[in-house]
Design a protein around this motif. Structure first.
Motif, PDB file in Angstrom:
ATOM      1  N   GLU A 116      -4.431  -1.183  -7.007  1.00 29.45           N
ATOM      2  CA  GLU A 116      -3.077  -1.541  -7.404  1.00 29.45           C
ATOM      3  C   GLU A 116      -2.071  -1.225  -6.302  1.00 29.45           C
ATOM      4  O   GLU A 116      -1.170  -2.023  -6.029  1.00 29.45           O
ATOM      5  N   SER A 117      -2.220  -0.084  -5.649  1.00 31.77           N
ATOM      6  CA  SER A 117      -1.275   0.284  -4.592  1.00 31.77           C
ATOM      7  C   SER A 117      -1.317  -0.729  -3.450  1.00 31.77           C
ATOM      8  O   SER A 117      -0.273  -1.120  -2.920  1.00 31.77           O
ATOM      9  N   ALA A 118      -2.509  -1.187  -3.086  1.00 29.00           N
ATOM     10  CA  ALA A 118      -2.628  -2.190  -2.027  1.00 29.00           C
ATOM     11  C   ALA A 118      -1.957  -3.490  -2.445  1.00 29.00           C
ATOM     12  O   ALA A 118      -1.261  -4.128  -1.647  1.00 29.00           O
ATOM     13  N   GLU A 119      -2.143  -3.883  -3.708  1.00 28.04           N
ATOM     14  CA  GLU A 119      -1.484  -5.092  -4.204  1.00 28.04           C
ATOM     15  C   GLU A 119       0.032  -4.950  -4.115  1.00 28.04           C
ATOM     16  O   GLU A 119       0.725  -5.894  -3.717  1.00 28.04           O
ATOM     17  N   ASN A 120       0.542  -3.772  -4.451  1.00 29.09           N
ATOM     18  CA  ASN A 120       1.989  -3.543  -4.385  1.00 29.09           C
ATOM     19  C   ASN A 120       2.501  -3.626  -2.952  1.00 29.09           C
ATOM     20  O   ASN A 120       3.566  -4.200  -2.704  1.00 29.09           O
ATOM     21  N   TYR A 121       1.775  -3.060  -2.007  1.00 28.11           N
ATOM     22  CA  TYR A 121       2.201  -3.129  -0.601  1.00 28.11           C
ATOM     23  C   TYR A 121       2.171  -4.563  -0.095  1.00 28.11           C
ATOM     24  O   TYR A 121       3.090  -5.003   0.602  1.00 28.11           O
ATOM     25  N   LEU A 122       1.124  -5.299  -0.432  1.00 26.19           N
ATOM     26  CA  LEU A 122       1.031  -6.699   0.002  1.00 26.19           C
ATOM     27  C   LEU A 122       2.159  -7.529  -0.594  1.00 26.19           C
ATOM     28  O   LEU A 122       2.775  -8.350   0.103  1.00 26.19           O
ATOM     29  N   GLU A 123       2.443  -7.290  -1.868  1.00 24.05           N
ATOM     30  CA  GLU A 123       3.549  -8.002  -2.517  1.00 24.05           C
ATOM     31  C   GLU A 123       4.875  -7.652  -1.838  1.00 24.05           C
ATOM     32  O   GLU A 123       5.705  -8.533  -1.589  1.00 24.05           O
ATOM     33  N   ALA A 124       5.071  -6.384  -1.516  1.00 25.15           N
ATOM     34  CA  ALA A 124       6.307  -5.957  -0.846  1.00 25.15           C
ATOM     35  C   ALA A 124       6.454  -6.644   0.514  1.00 25.15           C
ATOM     36  O   ALA A 124       7.535  -7.113   0.863  1.00 25.15           O
ATOM     37  N   ARG A 130       8.565  -4.771   9.387  1.00 27.51           N
ATOM     38  CA  ARG A 130       7.962  -3.584  10.018  1.00 27.51           C
ATOM     39  C   ARG A 130       7.607  -2.591   8.916  1.00 27.51           C
ATOM     40  O   ARG A 130       8.089  -2.698   7.795  1.00 27.51           O
ATOM     41  N   SER A 131       6.803  -1.622   9.269  1.00 34.72           N
ATOM     42  CA  SER A 131       6.415  -0.592   8.292  1.00 34.72           C
ATOM     43  C   SER A 131       7.628   0.109   7.705  1.00 34.72           C
ATOM     44  O   SER A 131       7.658   0.413   6.509  1.00 34.72           O
ATOM     45  N   ILE A 132       8.638   0.356   8.517  1.00 33.63           N
ATOM     46  CA  ILE A 132       9.842   1.052   8.027  1.00 33.63           C
ATOM     47  C   ILE A 132      10.542   0.231   6.949  1.00 33.63           C
ATOM     48  O   ILE A 132      11.119   0.793   6.012  1.00 33.63           O
ATOM     49  N   VAL A 177       9.026  -1.697   4.784  1.00 39.11           N
ATOM     50  CA  VAL A 177       8.221  -1.497   3.578  1.00 39.11           C
ATOM     51  C   VAL A 177       8.535  -0.128   2.986  1.00 39.11           C
ATOM     52  O   VAL A 177       8.654   0.020   1.764  1.00 39.11           O
ATOM     53  N   ALA A 178       8.701   0.871   3.824  1.00 42.18           N
ATOM     54  CA  ALA A 178       9.051   2.218   3.351  1.00 42.18           C
ATOM     55  C   ALA A 178      10.382   2.194   2.603  1.00 42.18           C
ATOM     56  O   ALA A 178      10.502   2.755   1.511  1.00 42.18           O
ATOM     57  N   HIS A 179      11.383   1.551   3.182  1.00 43.72           N
ATOM     58  CA  HIS A 179      12.689   1.472   2.525  1.00 43.72           C
ATOM     59  C   HIS A 179      12.602   0.701   1.211  1.00 43.72           C
ATOM     60  O   HIS A 179      13.202   1.087   0.210  1.00 43.72           O
ATOM     61  N   TYR A 180      11.865  -0.392   1.221  1.00 38.16           N
ATOM     62  CA  TYR A 180      11.748  -1.246   0.034  1.00 38.16           C
ATOM     63  C   TYR A 180      11.040  -0.524  -1.107  1.00 38.16           C
ATOM     64  O   TYR A 180      11.448  -0.617  -2.261  1.00 38.16           O
ATOM     65  N   THR A 181       9.965   0.178  -0.786  1.00 38.82           N
ATOM     66  CA  THR A 181       9.158   0.822  -1.827  1.00 38.82           C
ATOM     67  C   THR A 181       9.644   2.220  -2.188  1.00 38.82           C
ATOM     68  O   THR A 181       9.305   2.726  -3.253  1.00 38.82           O
ATOM     69  N   GLY A 182      10.392   2.849  -1.270  1.00 39.62           N
ATOM     70  CA  GLY A 182      10.841   4.217  -1.507  1.00 39.62           C
ATOM     71  C   GLY A 182       9.817   5.259  -1.124  1.00 39.62           C
ATOM     72  O   GLY A 182      10.018   6.452  -1.379  1.00 39.62           O
ATOM     73  N   PHE A 183       8.727   4.846  -0.484  1.00 42.98           N
ATOM     74  CA  PHE A 183       7.716   5.794  -0.033  1.00 42.98           C
ATOM     75  C   PHE A 183       8.005   6.236   1.390  1.00 42.98           C
ATOM     76  O   PHE A 183       8.731   5.557   2.134  1.00 42.98           O
ATOM     77  N   SER A 184       7.432   7.357   1.778  1.00 40.11           N
ATOM     78  CA  SER A 184       7.678   7.903   3.117  1.00 40.11           C
ATOM     79  C   SER A 184       7.022   7.034   4.186  1.00 40.11           C
ATOM     80  O   SER A 184       6.042   6.333   3.931  1.00 40.11           O
ATOM     81  N   LYS A 185       7.572   7.109   5.386  1.00 35.75           N
ATOM     82  CA  LYS A 185       7.026   6.366   6.525  1.00 35.75           C
ATOM     83  C   LYS A 185       5.567   6.743   6.775  1.00 35.75           C
ATOM     84  O   LYS A 185       4.734   5.849   6.981  1.00 35.75           O
ATOM     85  N   PRO A 186       5.183   8.031   6.745  1.00 33.79           N
ATOM     86  CA  PRO A 186       3.763   8.361   6.937  1.00 33.79           C
ATOM     87  C   PRO A 186       2.856   7.747   5.868  1.00 33.79           C
ATOM     88  O   PRO A 186       1.748   7.286   6.183  1.00 33.79           O
ATOM     89  N   SER A 187       3.313   7.721   4.619  1.00 34.51           N
ATOM     90  CA  SER A 187       2.511   7.112   3.548  1.00 34.51           C
ATOM     91  C   SER A 187       2.323   5.619   3.808  1.00 34.51           C
ATOM     92  O   SER A 187       1.224   5.080   3.629  1.00 34.51           O
ATOM     93  N   ILE A 188       3.388   4.957   4.219  1.00 33.90           N
ATOM     94  CA  ILE A 188       3.314   3.521   4.498  1.00 33.90           C
ATOM     95  C   ILE A 188       2.438   3.261   5.713  1.00 33.90           C
ATOM     96  O   ILE A 188       1.626   2.328   5.717  1.00 33.90           O
ATOM     97  N   SER A 189       2.562   4.083   6.735  1.00 33.15           N
ATOM     98  CA  SER A 189       1.733   3.905   7.935  1.00 33.15           C
ATOM     99  C   SER A 189       0.250   4.002   7.586  1.00 33.15           C
ATOM    100  O   SER A 189      -0.560   3.204   8.070  1.00 33.15           O
ATOM    101  N   ARG A 190      -0.097   4.959   6.760  1.00 28.65           N
ATOM    102  CA  ARG A 190      -1.499   5.107   6.334  1.00 28.65           C
ATOM    103  C   ARG A 190      -1.925   3.878   5.537  1.00 28.65           C
ATOM    104  O   ARG A 190      -3.002   3.324   5.758  1.00 28.65           O
ATOM    105  N   ALA A 191      -1.095   3.447   4.590  1.00 27.35           N
ATOM    106  CA  ALA A 191      -1.433   2.288   3.759  1.00 27.35           C
ATOM    107  C   ALA A 191      -1.582   1.029   4.611  1.00 27.35           C
ATOM    108  O   ALA A 191      -2.537   0.263   4.428  1.00 27.35           O
ATOM    109  N   VAL A 192      -0.667   0.831   5.538  1.00 26.81           N
ATOM    110  CA  VAL A 192      -0.725  -0.358   6.399  1.00 26.81           C
ATOM    111  C   VAL A 192      -1.987  -0.315   7.263  1.00 26.81           C
ATOM    112  O   VAL A 192      -2.643  -1.338   7.468  1.00 26.81           O
TER     113      VAL A 192
END
Length: 127
Positions: free
Chosen positions: A5-13, A25-27, A29-44
């Motif tokens: 589900e988390s991957a689907e949410n990132y792809l949708e974002a 850019r990853s940043i 996605v971080a702003h859009y989702t409200g997650f930290s830059k390190p979390s987004i970097s790992r997910a990406v």
């Protein structure tokens, strides 16, 4: 292939941001989702490793064909479900929140029937 589900949410974002901004850019996605830059970097990184996104030399994210297919499916589900719930009298905010949860677990068969129902009853998102 079923993704988390988390991957689907990132792809949708990423898809939504590409429509809004053109490049992502990853940043973003971080702003859009409200997650930290390190979390987004790992997910990406995981999305890239699994073939759902590519990252160019400037750090711009691009959905692969596989990633775009998943993102568009989830976005369509979100849009149709939000509209259907709103048509039933659910507030737009609650409808969007509930659609975000439902979109990941609903079967393709059930979604197809809900979409068909929406089309028969004039829902804009399902056309």
């Amino acid at each position: 292939m079923k993704v988390q589900e988390s991957a689907e949410n990132y792809l949708e974002a990423i898809l939504i941001l590409q429509h809004q901004k053109g490049s992502v850019r990853s940043i973003d996605v971080a702003h859009y989702t409200g997650f930290s830059k390190p979390s987004i970097s790992r997910a990406v990184g995981l999305l890239r490793d699994n073939g759902y996104v590519s990252i160019d030399q400037n750090g711009l994210l691009c959905l692969t064909d596989a990633g775009r297919t998943i993102a568009e499916t989830i976005y369509e589900r979100h849009t149709v479900l939000t509209e259907l719930l709103t048509m039933l009298g659910v507030s737009p905010e609650t409808a969007a929140e509930d659609a975000c949860r439902i979109e990941h677990v609903i079967s393709a068969e059930t979604f197809a029937k809900l979409k068909e129902h929406a089309q028969q009853h004039g829902a804009k998102a399902s056309r």
